[in-house]
Motif scaffolding. Structure first.
Motif, PDB file in Angstrom:
ATOM      1  N   PRO A  20       0.826  -1.212   0.000  1.00 35.12           N
ATOM      2  CA  PRO A  20       0.000   0.000   0.000  1.00 35.12           C
ATOM      3  C   PRO A  20       0.859   1.260   0.000  1.00 35.12           C
ATOM      4  N   ASP A  21       0.275   2.329  -0.458  1.00 26.89           N
ATOM      5  CA  ASP A  21       0.986   3.599  -0.446  1.00 26.89           C
ATOM      6  C   ASP A  21       1.295   4.006   0.990  1.00 26.89           C
ATOM      7  N   PRO A  22       2.389   4.746   1.207  1.00 28.73           N
ATOM      8  CA  PRO A  22       2.653   5.286   2.550  1.00 28.73           C
ATOM      9  C   PRO A  22       1.506   6.178   2.992  1.00 28.73           C
ATOM     10  N   PRO A  23       1.349   6.381   4.291  1.00 27.99           N
ATOM     11  CA  PRO A  23       0.239   7.193   4.791  1.00 27.99           C
ATOM     12  C   PRO A  23       0.410   8.683   4.547  1.00 27.99           C
ATOM     13  N   PHE A  24       1.544   9.095   4.007  1.00 28.99           N
ATOM     14  CA  PHE A  24       1.774  10.488   3.672  1.00 28.99           C
ATOM     15  C   PHE A  24       2.806  10.537   2.553  1.00 28.99           C
ATOM     16  N   THR A  25       2.949  11.691   1.962  1.00 29.24           N
ATOM     17  CA  THR A  25       3.982  11.896   0.947  1.00 29.24           C
ATOM     18  C   THR A  25       5.020  12.857   1.490  1.00 29.24           C
ATOM     19  N   TRP A  26       6.233  12.758   0.961  1.00 26.40           N
ATOM     20  CA  TRP A  26       7.305  13.646   1.381  1.00 26.40           C
ATOM     21  C   TRP A  26       8.190  13.981   0.192  1.00 26.40           C
ATOM     22  N   LYS A  27       8.927  15.041   0.333  1.00 25.96           N
ATOM     23  CA  LYS A  27       9.806  15.481  -0.748  1.00 25.96           C
ATOM     24  C   LYS A  27      11.108  15.986  -0.173  1.00 25.96           C
ATOM     25  N   GLY A  28      12.163  15.933  -0.965  1.00 27.49           N
ATOM     26  CA  GLY A  28      13.436  16.483  -0.555  1.00 27.49           C
ATOM     27  C   GLY A  28      13.426  17.991  -0.653  1.00 27.49           C
ATOM     28  N   ILE A  29      13.900  18.656   0.389  1.00 32.91           N
ATOM     29  CA  ILE A  29      13.968  20.116   0.352  1.00 32.91           C
ATOM     30  C   ILE A  29      15.406  20.610   0.279  1.00 32.91           C
ATOM     31  N   ARG A  30      16.385  19.770   0.604  1.00 36.16           N
ATOM     32  CA  ARG A  30      17.801  20.073   0.366  1.00 36.16           C
ATOM     33  C   ARG A  30      18.538  18.770   0.123  1.00 36.16           C
ATOM     34  N   GLY A  31      19.527  18.811  -0.771  1.00 45.34           N
ATOM     35  CA  GLY A  31      20.376  17.663  -1.006  1.00 45.34           C
ATOM     36  C   GLY A  31      19.981  16.911  -2.267  1.00 45.34           C
ATOM     37  N   PRO A  32      20.717  15.843  -2.578  1.00 46.49           N
ATOM     38  CA  PRO A  32      21.753  15.251  -1.713  1.00 46.49           C
ATOM     39  C   PRO A  32      23.114  15.898  -1.935  1.00 46.49           C
ATOM     40  N   TRP A  33      23.990  15.768  -0.946  1.00 48.46           N
ATOM     41  CA  TRP A  33      25.401  16.074  -1.112  1.00 48.46           C
ATOM     42  C   TRP A  33      26.212  14.954  -0.467  1.00 48.46           C
ATOM     43  N   PHE A  34      27.415  14.758  -0.976  1.00 45.12           N
ATOM     44  CA  PHE A  34      28.168  13.543  -0.689  1.00 45.12           C
ATOM     45  C   PHE A  34      29.473  13.794   0.064  1.00 45.12           C
ATOM     46  N   ASP A  35      29.711  15.027   0.497  1.00 48.81           N
ATOM     47  CA  ASP A  35      30.938  15.338   1.224  1.00 48.81           C
ATOM     48  C   ASP A  35      30.975  14.598   2.567  1.00 48.81           C
ATOM     49  N   ASN A  36      32.198  14.422   3.105  1.00 46.78           N
ATOM     50  CA  ASN A  36      32.313  14.105   4.526  1.00 46.78           C
ATOM     51  C   ASN A  36      31.747  15.289   5.303  1.00 46.78           C
TER      52      ASN A  36
END
Length: 589
Positions: A525-541
């Protein structure tokens, strides 16, 4: 700078009775816990101002440890301290280049400021180490604090897993292994026993800058898989495969036993230590000889592995208007196909009791991201279905379908075997791959965010690591608390460049709708909510710094950068920063 820590690799002169530490661990408004490992049995004394506190060492597997509780301190104060062993000062060294270590008690009127991150390998901090593993963000942060270039000190550093790598060892660790056994025999270059774990921790925490940081910045920790072994408890198949080897039992007992000594003990408040069965033995020992905790430690580790409900590694702390819950998402798993869960029933009940409103911010520290990028989430939920298919009941009160167990794979035995190989090969074993636990956590988080468990906080924020890239995601909501996921990974173990492309492709772009379609094809089933990325990704240490400010929750990711060829003293740069204010305001980016 005042007299402080020496600059050599171990922070002390050769032959010092202080093997490792001091490490400043649990600190509240009136007390502080200082942990050390010593070369011999004896008495450790901590002095700060005109006060002193002492503790006798206890032993385990031929090593000696002490945890000194400095009590009766004043809230919101900072005092330099020193450590003595058997009447002689052993810390800080008299010729040190770093500031003297200090104890800063919590100020009830100060808003929380906390560093966090995960995944840190222990290789030399030279040009070669920087080329292969990047600059250590933790060490760069330590240098900035020591030099005064990072003026605002955190109240706590939270390390969210993979503090040490027991399965992917460095050249220095392999040299130690070769000095005591045939590295060509199982388990090869991986760790085998407690002695090797003790050496691994020493390699991880004895660099002078990081040793100084850990001596003066309180820390809290939780394990992830590499503290024990890659994919630890990924599935029942993985566990059965490990248990069939000749070496796994010794490894898991050594791993959990050393974790209790080096990491978990310092997480506990004085009251929590008083309830711990092992610490009761230490505190109650009044014999002339040092207490040898070896047998009891091994027995606890063995029992905790066989019966996770017998010991809790999770913990929670309140910092004024902020509650921090740190969740064990590794050892408390239920792996039987019909009952798969990231947390067993006692652990879930404990978490349910801690998930409450009435705080300005509710922080949930879990080594594994709760909200993965949507594409990767759907791939993991699909993988669980084809490996051990989820079974859902009718709609619950919230309108969603609740996960109630699992059976054999949805596409048959061949797909089940392929799914299991993908799960272990691609590390598809986060919250999304345990849909029962994902939905249970969603219900608790939404009830908090909607004000059904007390006054809704400004934010409900998951703090995580593990995936070797950093990002911030937010659940799409019109009212109530902001529901967020903030990831900081790695501190020092960057993905190879080809893996960065693969991770980004799996997580973003068309992967999300394609993944959702694939998951629905096996009746997830679909998750009970939706979400989105607001920053990223970045791969630095990276190391992240979180601060509760009047304008909202401020998050900043910092990294070390070598300039002008000075590999010994990397500078600290900001990679990303944002402030998550109340819902009526815009994010400051």
């Amino acid at each position: 700078m005042s007299q402080g820590v020496g600059a050599d690799s171990g922070g002390t002169t050769s032959g010092s009775p202080l093997v490792l530490g001091p490490m400043l661990r649990y600190v509240d408004e009136t007390s502080a816990s200082i942990w050390v490992e010593t070369r011999d049995a004896g008495t450790v004394v901590v002095r700060a101002g005109g006060d002193s506190w002492s503790a006798r060492t206890f032993g385990a597997h031929g090593h000696h440890y002490a945890l000194v509780e400095a009590s009766g301190l004043e809230p919101g104060t900072r005092r330099e301290y020193s450590v003595e062993f058997e009447g002689s000062r052993v810390w800080p060294p008299r010729d040190g280049e770093y500031p003297a270590p200090s104890i800063a008690t919590l100020d009830p009127d100060r808003r929380l400021r906390m560093a966090f991150g995960s995944c840190r390998t222990s290789v030399p901090h030279d040009q070669r180490g920087h080329r292969t593993h990047g600059v250590d963000a933790m060490r760069s942060y330590a240098l900035a604090l020591a030099s005064g270039n990072e003026a605002d000190w955190p109240d706590l550093a939270l390390f969210l897993g993979d503090q040490v790598y027991a399965d992917v060892t460095s050249e220095e660790m392999r040299d130690f292994i070769r000095s005591r056994r045939d590295i060509e025999e199982v388990p090869g270059p991986e760790l085998k026993d407690y002695e090797e774990y003790a050496h691994l921790y020493r390699l991880a925490w004895s660099d002078a800058a990081n040793r100084w940081l850990l001596s003066t910045l309180p820390s809290a920790m939780i394990f992830d898989d590499h503290d024990i072994r890659d994919d630890w408890n990924a599935s029942q198949s993985w566990r059965l495969k490990m248990e069939a080897t000749s070496w796994w039992h010794g490894r898991i007992v050594a791993g959990l036993g050393s974790y209790w000594i080096y990491q978990h003990l310092g997480n506990l408040s004085p009251g929590e230590r008083g309830e711990d069965v092992l610490w009761q033995m230490v505190a109650g020992h009044d014999g002339a000889a040092e207490l040898d905790l070896t047998d009891a430690l091994d027995a606890l580790a063995d029992r905790a592995d066989r019966d996770p409900a017998s010991y809790r590694w999770s913990y929670a702390r309140d910092f004024g208007d902020v509650r921090l819950i740190v969740v064990d998402s590794r050892s408390a798993r239920v792996l039987e196909p019909a009952e798969r869960s990231l947390l067993d029933e006692p652990e879930m009940e404990w978490l349910d009791g801690k998930m409450r409103g009435g705080f300005r911010h509710l922080l949930i520290g879990t080594s594994l991201p709760y909200l993965l990028p949507a594409g990767l989430h759907h791939v993991e939920s699909w993988n669980e279905a084809v490996s051990t298919a989820p079974v859902f009941s009718d709609a619950d009160a919230g309108g969603g379908r609740r996960h109630r167990g699992a059976r054999r794979g949805m596409w048959g035995r061949t797909a089940e075997r392929v799914g299991e190989r993908l799960r272990q090969g691609l590390d598809l074993e986060h919250w999304a791959a345990f849909q029962r636990s994902f939905h249970d956590m969603a219900s608790m988080a939404m009830e908090v965010a909607d004000g059904r468990r007390g006054t809704a906080p400004e934010t409900v924020t998951f703090l995580s690591g593990d995936v070797h890239f950093s990002y911030v995601s937010e659940v799409e909501r019109d009212s109530g608390s902001r529901l967020l996921q903030a990831v900081c990974s790695p501190i020092r173990n960057p993905l190879p460049r080809f893996m960065r492309f693969f991770s980004a492709a799996m997580a973003y772009g068309p992967a999300a709708p394609m993944g959702a379609a694939v998951a629905r094809s096996v009746h997830v089933p679909d998750p009970p909510f939706t979400w989105k990325g607001i920053r990223g990704p970045w791969f630095d240490n990276n190391l992240a710094v979180l601060e509760d400010t009047p304008g909202g929750l401020n998050l900043r990711w910092v990294t070390g950068v070598v300039r002008d060829g000075d590999h010994e003293h990397p500078r600290l740069d900001t990679v990303a920063e944002l402030t998550l204010g109340e819902r009526s305001t815009s994010d400051a980016v």
